[in-house]
Write a protein that holds these residues in place. Structure first.
Motif, short mmCIF file in Angstrom:
data_model
loop_
_atom_site.label_atom_id
_atom_site.label_comp_id
_atom_site.label_asym_id
_atom_site.label_seq_id
_atom_site.Cartn_x
_atom_site.Cartn_y
_atom_site.Cartn_z
N TRP A 32 0.81 -1.22 0.00
CA TRP A 32 0.00 0.00 0.00
C TRP A 32 0.85 1.27 0.00
O TRP A 32 0.55 2.22 -0.73
CB TRP A 32 -0.95 -0.01 1.19
CG TRP A 32 -1.64 1.28 1.41
CD1 TRP A 32 -1.52 2.11 2.49
CD2 TRP A 32 -2.56 1.94 0.52
NE1 TRP A 32 -2.31 3.23 2.33
CE2 TRP A 32 -2.96 3.14 1.12
CE3 TRP A 32 -3.09 1.63 -0.73
CZ2 TRP A 32 -3.85 4.03 0.53
CZ3 TRP A 32 -3.98 2.51 -1.33
CH2 TRP A 32 -4.34 3.69 -0.70
N LYS A 33 1.90 1.33 0.79
CA LYS A 33 2.70 2.55 0.89
C LYS A 33 3.29 2.96 -0.45
O LYS A 33 3.52 4.15 -0.70
CB LYS A 33 3.82 2.36 1.92
CG LYS A 33 3.31 2.27 3.34
CD LYS A 33 4.44 2.04 4.33
CE LYS A 33 3.86 1.86 5.71
NZ LYS A 33 4.87 1.44 6.68
N ASP A 34 3.54 2.00 -1.33
CA ASP A 34 4.14 2.29 -2.63
C ASP A 34 3.10 2.39 -3.76
O ASP A 34 3.47 2.62 -4.91
CB ASP A 34 5.15 1.19 -3.00
CG ASP A 34 6.29 1.12 -2.00
OD1 ASP A 34 6.73 2.19 -1.53
OD2 ASP A 34 6.72 0.01 -1.67
N SER A 35 1.84 2.23 -3.43
CA SER A 35 0.81 2.24 -4.44
C SER A 35 0.67 3.63 -5.07
O SER A 35 0.68 4.64 -4.38
CB SER A 35 -0.53 1.84 -3.84
OG SER A 35 -1.57 2.02 -4.79
N LYS A 36 0.52 3.65 -6.36
CA LYS A 36 0.22 4.88 -7.06
C LYS A 36 -1.16 4.78 -7.71
O LYS A 36 -2.00 5.65 -7.56
CB LYS A 36 1.29 5.18 -8.11
CG LYS A 36 2.64 5.52 -7.50
CD LYS A 36 3.68 5.77 -8.57
CE LYS A 36 5.03 6.09 -8.00
NZ LYS A 36 5.65 5.07 -7.21
#
Length: 165
Positions: free
Chosen positions: A12-16
């Motif tokens: 989630w933290k890296d989701s764009k």
């Protein structure tokens, strides 16, 4: 129609892409976004709270990126815990008549899921649909975003998919 988007993403933290999709609907009427990746980062799912959210929804959407031909592990854990609690709980018919849909993002091209690798996208999603159908939900056509990239997102198509059913 009250719609619950139940969202999970292993990274989630890296989701764009999924962040952009969810951001685009967060102000729409009658849509609740429930990000289980942030709500249960410790993996400890609050079963009564989840059942309460489901009871308020007319339509339930599982939104997730497809990883290794499956859902993120937390979404599978959610299914195991919540659907079992419903099936063996006091309100077995909680999901009866509710609409159910899958919205998924995929890094690969649509042609990667046409069966030439041994399975189609529809076949990959069948176990999820069967589980929710078993609990009484009604099928709504899935929506897939292939080669997901923030530069080519069609937010109108995504919004229209959410409104199906």
């Amino acid at each position: 129609m009250k719609t619950l988007i139940l969202f999970a993403h292993t990274f989630w933290k890296d989701s764009k892409v999924n962040k952009a999709l969810l951001e685009s609907v967060k102000s729409l009427d009658d849509i609740t976004i429930h990000n289980i990746s942030t709500a249960y980062s410790d993996g400890n799912i609050d079963i009564p709270a989840e059942i309460e959210l489901l009871s308020q929804a007319d339509k339930i959407i599982f939104q997730f990126p497809l990883f290794w031909f499956s859902t993120p592990s937390l979404l599978k854990e959610w299914q195991d815990r919540i659907l079992t609690a419903i099936l063996y709980g006091e309100n077995k018919d909680l999901l009866k008549g509710k609409k159910f849909q899958i919205i998924t993002t995929l890094g690969g091209a649509e042609s990667s899921y046409d069966g030439h690798h041994g399975v189609t996208l529809e076949e990959l999603l069948k176990p999820i649909y069967h589980a929710l159908k078993y609990c009484g939900c009604e099928y709504v056509e899935h929506y897939a975003i292939f080669q997901a990239n923030v530069d080519n997102l069609d937010l109108n198509a995504y919004h229209n998919a959410i409104k199906l059913g």
